[in-house]
Design an enzyme around this catalytic site. Sequence first.
Site, mmCIF file in Angstrom:
data_model
loop_
_atom_site.group_PDB
_atom_site.id
_atom_site.type_symbol
_atom_site.label_atom_id
_atom_site.label_comp_id
_atom_site.label_asym_id
_atom_site.label_seq_id
_atom_site.Cartn_x
_atom_site.Cartn_y
_atom_site.Cartn_z
ATOM 1 N N LYS A 35 0.826 -1.209 0.000
ATOM 2 C CA LYS A 35 0.000 0.000 0.000
ATOM 3 C C LYS A 35 0.862 1.262 0.000
ATOM 4 O O LYS A 35 0.587 2.225 0.695
ATOM 5 C CB LYS A 35 -0.931 -0.009 1.213
ATOM 6 C CG LYS A 35 -1.886 -1.191 1.228
ATOM 7 C CD LYS A 35 -2.771 -1.170 2.444
ATOM 8 C CE LYS A 35 -3.647 -2.386 2.535
ATOM 9 N NZ LYS A 35 -4.601 -2.557 1.480
ATOM 10 N N CYS A 36 1.892 1.245 -0.809
ATOM 11 C CA CYS A 36 2.885 2.321 -0.865
ATOM 12 C C CYS A 36 2.844 2.982 -2.241
ATOM 13 O O CYS A 36 2.474 2.355 -3.228
ATOM 14 C CB CYS A 36 4.269 1.698 -0.616
ATOM 15 S SG CYS A 36 5.663 2.821 -0.766
ATOM 16 N N GLY A 37 3.249 4.230 -2.291
ATOM 17 C CA GLY A 37 3.339 4.906 -3.578
ATOM 18 C C GLY A 37 4.330 4.247 -4.521
ATOM 19 O O GLY A 37 4.241 4.403 -5.740
ATOM 20 N N THR A 39 4.672 0.925 -4.672
ATOM 21 C CA THR A 39 4.213 -0.444 -4.923
ATOM 22 C C THR A 39 4.227 -0.816 -6.409
ATOM 23 O O THR A 39 4.554 -1.962 -6.738
ATOM 24 C CB THR A 39 2.819 -0.677 -4.302
ATOM 25 O OG1 THR A 39 2.918 -0.446 -2.891
ATOM 26 C CG2 THR A 39 2.319 -2.084 -4.530
#
Length: 159
Positions: A35-37, A39
């Site tokens: 759930k990371c930018g 990803t």
Amino acid sequence: MTTIADFSARLPNGTEVNLADKLGKVLLVVNTASKCGFTPQYDGLEALWRKYGERGFEVIAFPCNQFGAQEPGSADEIDQFCKVNFGLSFPLMAKVEVNGPGEIPLYTWLKDEAPGLFGTRKIKWNFTKFLIGRDGKVVRRYAPTAKPAAIAADIEALL
């Protein structure tokens, strides 16, 4: 001298993987999150794995929930997310900590061997990458912003 061969890692099911078995391969060790930018870098990691895997390259991905709680899922949830959204075919390791008192020994070594910008040891965010040569030694550390495709030339040089 210490090399990656002195460490082990765990698969999500708890099985221990002796990293000495990886000597002779070029490795990219990366801490990941779903759930990371960053990803979408899973696409680039998978592309590198598919392009160079037959030549002795492997990605070793360690899900980590230490940065913005961006990897909250269980091992099965993480695995399913990566397969469904990115077609991931390289194995994910068990979720780990890469900083602090709970960090796994492998990451202590990686950070000592290849400090970050201005000599900092700490992993700053998800998708920090470490390139390991066939001899098991750290070649280079890459910031989370470094896209996998930008690492391809360095991988080629080691293969």
